[in-house]
Design a protein around this motif. Structure first.
Motif, PDB file in Angstrom:
ATOM      1  N   PRO A  42      28.038  58.819  72.639  1.00 59.20           N
ATOM      2  CA  PRO A  42      27.808  57.415  72.996  1.00 59.20           C
ATOM      3  C   PRO A  42      27.294  56.598  71.815  1.00 59.20           C
ATOM      4  O   PRO A  42      26.725  57.158  70.875  1.00 59.20           O
ATOM      5  N   SER A  43      27.497  55.302  71.895  1.00 52.37           N
ATOM      6  CA  SER A  43      27.068  54.416  70.802  1.00 52.37           C
ATOM      7  C   SER A  43      25.564  54.555  70.556  1.00 52.37           C
ATOM      8  O   SER A  43      24.775  54.648  71.487  1.00 52.37           O
ATOM      9  N   GLY A  44      25.189  54.605  69.284  1.00 53.10           N
ATOM     10  CA  GLY A  44      23.779  54.679  68.926  1.00 53.10           C
ATOM     11  C   GLY A  44      23.180  56.057  69.055  1.00 53.10           C
ATOM     12  O   GLY A  44      21.967  56.221  69.000  1.00 53.10           O
ATOM     13  N   GLY A  46      23.659  58.684  67.039  1.00 52.66           N
ATOM     14  CA  GLY A  46      23.309  59.320  65.770  1.00 52.66           C
ATOM     15  C   GLY A  46      24.486  59.858  64.982  1.00 52.66           C
ATOM     16  O   GLY A  46      24.308  60.668  64.083  1.00 52.66           O
ATOM     17  N   LYS A  47      25.695  59.405  65.305  1.00 50.70           N
ATOM     18  CA  LYS A  47      26.888  59.903  64.614  1.00 50.70           C
ATOM     19  C   LYS A  47      26.912  59.483  63.155  1.00 50.70           C
ATOM     20  O   LYS A  47      27.142  60.294  62.258  1.00 50.70           O
ATOM     21  N   THR A  48      26.659  58.192  62.936  1.00 48.25           N
ATOM     22  CA  THR A  48      26.646  57.697  61.556  1.00 48.25           C
ATOM     23  C   THR A  48      25.536  58.365  60.766  1.00 48.25           C
ATOM     24  O   THR A  48      25.714  58.735  59.600  1.00 48.25           O
ATOM     25  N   THR A  49      24.405  58.562  61.428  1.00 52.48           N
ATOM     26  CA  THR A  49      23.286  59.244  60.782  1.00 52.48           C
ATOM     27  C   THR A  49      23.714  60.636  60.311  1.00 52.48           C
ATOM     28  O   THR A  49      23.459  61.021  59.161  1.00 52.48           O
ATOM     29  N   LEU A  50      24.398  61.365  61.183  1.00 50.95           N
ATOM     30  CA  LEU A  50      24.865  62.708  60.836  1.00 50.95           C
ATOM     31  C   LEU A  50      25.811  62.663  59.636  1.00 50.95           C
ATOM     32  O   LEU A  50      25.695  63.453  58.697  1.00 50.95           O
TER      33      LEU A  50
HETATM   34  N1  LIG Z   1      17.707  52.711  59.041  1.00 46.51           N
HETATM   35  C1  LIG Z   1      17.299  52.951  60.312  1.00 46.51           C
HETATM   36  N2  LIG Z   1      16.016  52.770  60.681  1.00 46.51           N
HETATM   37  C2  LIG Z   1      15.607  53.007  61.931  1.00 46.51           C
HETATM   38  N3  LIG Z   1      16.421  53.437  62.920  1.00 46.51           N
HETATM   39  C3  LIG Z   1      17.710  53.637  62.627  1.00 46.51           C
HETATM   40  C4  LIG Z   1      18.226  53.395  61.310  1.00 46.51           C
HETATM   41  N4  LIG Z   1      19.551  53.655  61.330  1.00 46.51           N
HETATM   42  C5  LIG Z   1      19.840  54.035  62.588  1.00 46.51           C
HETATM   43  N5  LIG Z   1      18.742  54.034  63.363  1.00 46.51           N
HETATM   44  C6  LIG Z   1      18.675  54.415  64.775  1.00 46.51           C
HETATM   45  O1  LIG Z   1      19.177  55.719  64.915  1.00 46.51           O
HETATM   46  C7  LIG Z   1      20.006  55.832  66.042  1.00 46.51           C
HETATM   47  C8  LIG Z   1      21.352  56.377  65.651  1.00 46.51           C
HETATM   48  O2  LIG Z   1      22.027  55.442  64.834  1.00 46.51           O
HETATM   49  P1  LIG Z   1      23.491  55.721  64.307  1.00 46.51           P
HETATM   50  O3  LIG Z   1      23.870  54.570  63.462  1.00 46.51           O
HETATM   51  O4  LIG Z   1      23.550  57.056  63.710  1.00 46.51           O
HETATM   52  O5  LIG Z   1      24.302  55.695  65.683  1.00 46.51           O
HETATM   53  P2  LIG Z   1      25.877  55.884  65.925  1.00 46.51           P
HETATM   54  O6  LIG Z   1      26.046  57.069  66.792  1.00 46.51           O
HETATM   55  O7  LIG Z   1      26.605  55.855  64.637  1.00 46.51           O
HETATM   56  O8  LIG Z   1      26.211  54.591  66.785  1.00 46.51           O
HETATM   57  P3  LIG Z   1      27.596  53.755  66.843  1.00 46.51           P
HETATM   58  O9  LIG Z   1      28.552  54.577  67.615  1.00 46.51           O
HETATM   59  O10 LIG Z   1      27.222  52.531  67.600  1.00 46.51           O
HETATM   60  O11 LIG Z   1      28.029  53.490  65.449  1.00 46.51           O
HETATM   61  C9  LIG Z   1      20.076  54.435  66.646  1.00 46.51           C
HETATM   62  O12 LIG Z   1      19.263  54.420  67.793  1.00 46.51           O
HETATM   63  C10 LIG Z   1      19.531  53.522  65.602  1.00 46.51           C
HETATM   64  O13 LIG Z   1      18.771  52.511  66.200  1.00 46.51           O
END
Ligand SMILES: Nc1ncnc2c1ncn2[C@@H]1O[C@H](COP(=O)(O)OP(=O)(O)OP(=O)(O)O)[C@@H](O)[C@H]1O
Ligand SMILES: [Mg+2]
Lengths: 254, 267
Positions: A42-44, A46-50
């Motif tokens: 789901p969106s948010g 942590g995929k981009t984080t990974l």
């Molecule tokens: N630089 C940051 N500082 C604090 N929190 C962050 C930061 N970057 C991301 N987050 C938090 O970490 C969580 C995961 O973010 P991420 O960008 O990895 O999600 P995602 O799975 O890629 O979402 P999407 O599908 O919408 O792109 C989110 O809840 C976001 O608010």
């Protein structure tokens, strides 16, 4: 299959104004050489984080993450990244954008020129080498970014929703092209996507993440034969899509 | 095929025809009408020539005094160009250093702000003491007044670089100087040119202010001298040369910008 990437007990916290945000709680998986892994969730979650951790752009909080046995402490050599936006340089034409990684590595020689031209051909932009990038469509710009990610012959290709901004027809076309490119180059690939059809179409395995903080809900092997445009409409393909959909939505059965 | 992109790199052809033309025509008509009104006001209403010379009197001065005017225009132009060049080099170099080093940035920033807050024109008398009555004090005046917009816009340009681009360069393991020269500087060029556009006009102001304070040559000197002699028509002729100098130098900066930042407005 030797593990190219090994992730174990990975945890990632962000320090934010309101305290700690745990983005990734407990993620473990291995990725073999030549394997194509799709990451959905789901969106948010942590995929981009990974992906940024794999790219060496973010330090991890605890657990371990290794590439070719070496801990990921910073950007390693041999990683190609395609971001959600193309991130091209408007002051450079298509050729100059694609050759950038070789140029930065100090390898501006005849083989570099040949390799750059070959990759531009591979992504189907042979007639656009000398064009300015604003003369390209969004999909063509994303193909330039893919060629650039491949030009230095990386051992690992990371893609963060590269086709998120494209319409479904262009997207399907890009999927077919990406499949062809990956088959041709045999690259180990991690693709983050929201699109389940894209995941089943391209991946050898699909990593399904839970809502934030991300942990592994399932790691689904896709045991379909090499997919074609027509296999999307087969019942087996549909069954995989439905299974992934169920996993994302509730994880009722794992 | 290899020629096609070159053609496309030229300034927008679709901007030139029709419309642009009619703007020029309109401007010319307005100009002629204004000059005619002015001439009529001077003759018909009997305005003292010392207060407001007629366009024809100014025109006669322009023609009759052209060699002198040109000599002094040349002096001001040199002050303008040298001052502008010095300010550009120092402004961009300092912005690069400030971007490179947080420490340096925090050390010099208070001084920059203090200097920026001060009206630079107030320095003109000091520059005469330090650099003499000649061209150097005017170059210094032009340079210091021009430095700030160029420095500030370059710093803003470097800071505005997209974090994605930094990510890309980081993943490609670019060195700090590669990041600076291959990404930050080109990405900041639109900002830098915005600073140069303001800067070239300020450089002219700086040179003229320097000449007003004390000089032996230049258009500012000429205007001051003619005014003190109540030779207003001649002073106006010098003013016309000043306008031309300003327009031409500004136009040159714009032309260079269009060549260098050819992607501006395209992405
Ligand atoms: N630089 C940051 N500082 C604090 N929190 C962050 C930061 N970057 C991301 N987050 C938090 O970490 C969580 C995961 O973010 P991420 O960008 O990895 O999600 P995602 O799975 O890629 O979402 P999407 O599908 O919408 O792109 C989110 O809840 C976001 O608010
Ligand atoms: Mg994301």
């Amino acid at each position: 299959m030797t593990a190219l990437i090994s992730i174990a007990g990975l945890r990632k916290e962000y320090a934010s104004s309101t305290g700690k945000v745990v983005a990734i709680d407990d993620v473990s998986f291995d990725l073999g050489e030549g394997e194509f892994l799709a990451v959905i969730g789901p969106s948010g979650c942590g995929k981009t984080t990974l992906l940024r951790i794999l790219a060496g752009l973010l330090p991890i909080s605890s657990g371990s993450a290794t590439l070719q046995g070496q801990p990921l402490t910073g950007p390693s050599a041999g990683i190609g990244v395609v971001f959600q936006e193309p991130v091209l340089m408007p002051w450079r034409n298509v050729f100059e954008n694609v050759i950038l990684p070789l140029e930065l590595a100090g390898k501006l020689d005849a083989p570099a020129t040949k390799r750059t031209n070959d990759l531009i051909d591979l992504v189907g932009l042979a007639d656009f080498r000398k064009r300015h990038i604003w003369e390209l469509s969004g999909g063509m710009q994303q193909r330039v970014a893919i060629a650039r990610a491949l030009v230095a012959d990386p051992v690992l290709l990371l893609m963060d929703e590269p086709f998120g901004a494209l319409d479904s027809m262009t997207r399907e076309q890009m999927n077919i092209e990406l499949q062809r490119i990956c088959a041709t180059t045999g690259k180990t690939t991690v693709l983050v996507t929201h699109n389940l059809i894209e995941a089943v179409f391209l991946a050898d395995r699909v990593l399904v993440l839970t809502p934030r903080p991300a942990s592994v809900r399932a790691l689904v092997p896709i045991t379909l034969p090499p997919r074609t445009r027509d296999s999307i409409h087969t019942p087996e393909f549909g069954a995989y899509v439905r299974k992934l959909d169920d996993l994302i939505k509730g994880g009722a059965h794992v | 095929m290899s020629d096609a992109p070159k053609v496309l790199a030229e300034p927008l052809p679709e901007d030139v025809p029709g419309e642009e033309h009619s703007h020029w025509l309109g401007a010319t008509v307005v100009f002629v009408v204004l000059i005619a009104l002015w001439e009529w006001a001077c003759r018909g209403l009997g305005v003292t020539p010392n207060l407001l010379p007629s366009p024809s009197a100014v025109g006669m001065e322009l023609v009759g005094n052209f060699a002198t005017l040109l000599r002094h225009t040349w002096v001001t132009a040199i002050e303008l160009v040298v001052g502008f060049a010095i300010a550009t080099v120092i402004g961009i170099a300092l912005a690069i250093l400030v971007d490179r080093s947080k420490m340096l940035s925090s050390v010099i920033r208070p001084y920059i702000i203090a200097l920026q807050a001060m009206p630079k024109v107030a320095l003109a008398p000091f520059f005469v003491i330090w650099f003499g009555f000649g061209i150097t004090s005017k170059v210094a005046m032009a340079a210091i007044i021009t430095f700030f917009p160029i420095f500030v816009s370059a710093v803003a340009g470097f800071a505005a670089m997209s974090p994605r681009m930094i990510d890309l360069m980081t993943v490609l393991r670019a060195t700090p100087s590669q990041i600076m020269w291959k990404a930050k500087v080109p990405a900041a060029l639109p900002y830098i040119f915005a600073g140069l556009e303001i800067g070239i006009l300020l450089a002219l102001t700086g040179a003229i202010v320097g000449e007003f304070v004390s000089a032996t040559a230049g258009l500012g000197y000429l205007i001051a001298i003619y005014n003190s002699q109540l030779h207003t028509a001649a002073a106006f002729a010098a003013l016309v040369m000043l306008v031309l100098l300003g327009v031409i130098s500004y136009g040159m900066v714009l032309a260079v910008k269009r060549r260098v930042v050819f992607w501006l407005g395209k992405m």
